[in-house]
Structure formats: C-alpha cells, structure tokens
Design a protein around this motif. Structure first.
Motif, mmCIF file in Angstrom:
data_model
loop_
_atom_site.group_PDB
_atom_site.id
_atom_site.type_symbol
_atom_site.label_atom_id
_atom_site.label_comp_id
_atom_site.label_asym_id
_atom_site.label_seq_id
_atom_site.Cartn_x
_atom_site.Cartn_y
_atom_site.Cartn_z
ATOM 1 N N GLY A 17 0.820 -1.205 0.000
ATOM 2 C CA GLY A 17 0.000 0.000 0.000
ATOM 3 C C GLY A 17 0.856 1.257 0.000
ATOM 4 O O GLY A 17 0.571 2.226 -0.720
ATOM 5 N N LEU A 21 1.104 4.131 -3.167
ATOM 6 C CA LEU A 21 0.893 5.572 -3.017
ATOM 7 C C LEU A 21 2.175 6.362 -3.255
ATOM 8 O O LEU A 21 2.158 7.400 -3.917
ATOM 9 C CB LEU A 21 0.341 5.879 -1.623
ATOM 10 C CG LEU A 21 -1.083 5.388 -1.390
ATOM 11 C CD1 LEU A 21 -1.457 5.526 0.070
ATOM 12 C CD2 LEU A 21 -2.054 6.134 -2.273
ATOM 13 N N HIS A 24 3.480 7.882 -6.576
ATOM 14 C CA HIS A 24 2.891 9.117 -7.095
ATOM 15 C C HIS A 24 3.591 10.365 -6.549
ATOM 16 O O HIS A 24 3.406 11.458 -7.098
ATOM 17 C CB HIS A 24 1.399 9.174 -6.767
ATOM 18 C CG HIS A 24 0.643 8.049 -7.393
ATOM 19 N ND1 HIS A 24 0.342 8.000 -8.733
ATOM 20 C CD2 HIS A 24 0.155 6.901 -6.859
ATOM 21 C CE1 HIS A 24 -0.305 6.889 -9.006
ATOM 22 N NE2 HIS A 24 -0.437 6.203 -7.889
ATOM 23 N N ILE A 118 -5.033 11.927 -5.956
ATOM 24 C CA ILE A 118 -5.258 10.575 -5.423
ATOM 25 C C ILE A 118 -6.678 10.470 -4.888
ATOM 26 O O ILE A 118 -7.395 9.505 -5.166
ATOM 27 C CB ILE A 118 -4.219 10.227 -4.332
ATOM 28 C CG1 ILE A 118 -2.826 10.070 -4.959
ATOM 29 C CG2 ILE A 118 -4.618 8.973 -3.566
ATOM 30 C CD1 ILE A 118 -1.692 10.008 -3.955
ATOM 31 N N GLU A 119 -7.075 11.483 -4.136
ATOM 32 C CA GLU A 119 -8.432 11.504 -3.581
ATOM 33 C C GLU A 119 -9.484 11.494 -4.696
ATOM 34 O O GLU A 119 -10.496 10.790 -4.591
ATOM 35 C CB GLU A 119 -8.594 12.739 -2.699
ATOM 36 C CG GLU A 119 -9.831 12.743 -1.862
ATOM 37 C CD GLU A 119 -9.839 13.937 -0.926
ATOM 38 O OE1 GLU A 119 -10.558 14.909 -1.228
ATOM 39 O OE2 GLU A 119 -9.131 13.888 0.097
ATOM 40 N N ASP A 120 -9.242 12.244 -5.767
ATOM 41 C CA ASP A 120 -10.167 12.246 -6.906
ATOM 42 C C ASP A 120 -10.284 10.847 -7.510
ATOM 43 O O ASP A 120 -11.361 10.438 -7.940
ATOM 44 C CB ASP A 120 -9.701 13.213 -7.997
ATOM 45 C CG ASP A 120 -9.901 14.676 -7.631
ATOM 46 O OD1 ASP A 120 -10.566 14.973 -6.611
ATOM 47 O OD2 ASP A 120 -9.363 15.533 -8.364
ATOM 48 N N ALA A 121 -9.171 10.122 -7.545
ATOM 49 C CA ALA A 121 -9.157 8.801 -8.175
ATOM 50 C C ALA A 121 -9.781 7.717 -7.305
ATOM 51 O O ALA A 121 -10.495 6.859 -7.806
ATOM 52 C CB ALA A 121 -7.722 8.414 -8.538
ATOM 53 N N ILE A 122 -9.521 7.755 -5.997
ATOM 54 C CA ILE A 122 -9.992 6.646 -5.147
ATOM 55 C C ILE A 122 -11.151 7.034 -4.241
ATOM 56 O O ILE A 122 -11.756 6.167 -3.616
ATOM 57 C CB ILE A 122 -8.852 6.032 -4.309
ATOM 58 C CG1 ILE A 122 -8.338 7.010 -3.246
ATOM 59 C CG2 ILE A 122 -7.716 5.564 -5.204
ATOM 60 C CD1 ILE A 122 -7.368 6.381 -2.258
ATOM 61 N N GLY A 123 -11.418 8.329 -4.139
ATOM 62 C CA GLY A 123 -12.547 8.792 -3.341
ATOM 63 C C GLY A 123 -12.146 9.281 -1.956
ATOM 64 O O GLY A 123 -11.248 8.741 -1.324
ATOM 65 N N LEU A 126 -12.658 6.608 0.977
ATOM 66 C CA LEU A 126 -11.583 5.633 1.167
ATOM 67 C C LEU A 126 -10.379 6.279 1.835
ATOM 68 O O LEU A 126 -9.762 5.676 2.727
ATOM 69 C CB LEU A 126 -11.179 4.999 -0.168
ATOM 70 C CG LEU A 126 -10.038 3.981 -0.109
ATOM 71 C CD1 LEU A 126 -10.336 2.852 0.878
ATOM 72 C CD2 LEU A 126 -9.757 3.426 -1.500
ATOM 73 N N MET A 127 -10.047 7.499 1.441
ATOM 74 C CA MET A 127 -8.931 8.219 2.084
ATOM 75 C C MET A 127 -9.212 8.401 3.573
ATOM 76 O O MET A 127 -8.365 8.097 4.418
ATOM 77 C CB MET A 127 -8.701 9.586 1.425
ATOM 78 C CG MET A 127 -8.121 9.527 0.045
ATOM 79 S SD MET A 127 -6.380 9.089 -0.009
ATOM 80 C CE MET A 127 -5.635 10.608 0.545
ATOM 81 N N THR A 130 -9.073 5.112 5.416
ATOM 82 C CA THR A 130 -7.686 4.639 5.523
ATOM 83 C C THR A 130 -6.970 5.358 6.655
ATOM 84 O O THR A 130 -6.326 4.720 7.494
ATOM 85 C CB THR A 130 -6.947 4.826 4.186
ATOM 86 O OG1 THR A 130 -7.653 4.109 3.168
ATOM 87 C CG2 THR A 130 -5.518 4.325 4.266
#
Length: 153
Positions: A17, A21, A24, A118-123, A126-127, A130
């Motif tokens: 994980g 991340l 990026h 990243i937030e735009d891509a995974i939501g 989820l952020m 996590t």
C-alpha cells in the motif's frame, strides 16, 4: 510442500500500500533532488520544529545508523543545520536551513495537489477510512502483544 497460513501478510500488505501511493510522490521528490528519507526529515522538522536526531528517527521511521548518513548528506547539501545544546554538549539539535525551508514551500503545493489527485481517483471516503483505520492501528496497545513461544532449534 506448501504450508497454509491462516492470516494474510499484513506487514507486506502495508508495504504494498505504501509503494502504491509513494510512486505518485517520488517524481516530485526527484524533481527537487530529494530522497524519500530526506523529505521525511524535512517534512517532520517543518511540522514539529527543531529536534534531536533520536526524535527524528522515531518520527521518520529511520534507524539511527541510517539517520546518521541521511543527516550527514543533508548537512553537506545545506538542508539542515546542527547545533549543540548549551547545557549538554553531547546533545545536538537539528534545524531546517533557509534552503530547505524554501524547498519545502515549493514542494508543499505539489504534494497537496498530488493528494487531491489521489483523492479524486480513489474517493474521499476511502482516504478518510484509511487514515482512520491506520490511526486506530497505531493507537492500539501493540506494545502489550505477547510474542509466540519459539521452539527449540
């Protein structure tokens, strides 16, 4: 012969994980000629202020022998300064230099933008989950976990 294990390899999953991340952010650090460890030192000094090397080791998750080399290279690059504690000459305080403060100011918006991407891509959910679950794990009484009894070798 395979030996089945009842649990997934949590430390390995956390490493995967982390890598998923960190890849990026690496281009940003590379652009500024920083290693991941150097960025951890700069970010923690920026966030928490001046501190001793042992405190940096704990916050940055860098072992002391490695931190010695990291700090020596950072000093040579004019990214940190060292000063002895007046009342105890054995102790050293590490500080950011104006150069590293300027680099941090230039990197910060890029890091924030990468987090947004990243937030735009995974939501956002989820952020947030996590962060919440990792905080729960780190705040759990992990120091109370007993070790398995090892067999005779």
């Amino acid at each position: 012969m395979k030996t089945p294990l009842a649990h997934r390899n949590l430390p390995h999953l956390l490493l995967r994980g982390r890598e998923a991340l960190l890849c990026h952010f690496r281009p940003i650090l590379t652009h500024f000629n920083l290693t991941e460890q150097q960025w951890r030192v700069i970010r923690n000094l920026n966030q928490h202020g001046d501190m001793e090397p042992n405190q940096l080791c704990d916050l940055c998750q860098i072992l002391s022998p490695s931190m010695t080399g990291v700090l020596a290279r950072m000093k040579a690059m004019d990214l940190i300064s060292r000063r002895k504690v007046a009342r105890d000459q054995r102790r050293v305080i590490i500080s950011l230099t104006p150069r590293s403060q300027e680099i941090c100011a230039r990197i910060a918006p890029l890091i924030d933008e990468q987090y947004r991407l990243i937030e735009d891509a995974i939501g956002r959910d989820l952020m947030d989950q996590t962060y919440l679950q990792i905080d729960r794990l780190l705040n759990a009484p992990l120091d109370r976990i007993r070790s398995v009894k090892l067999p005779e070798y």
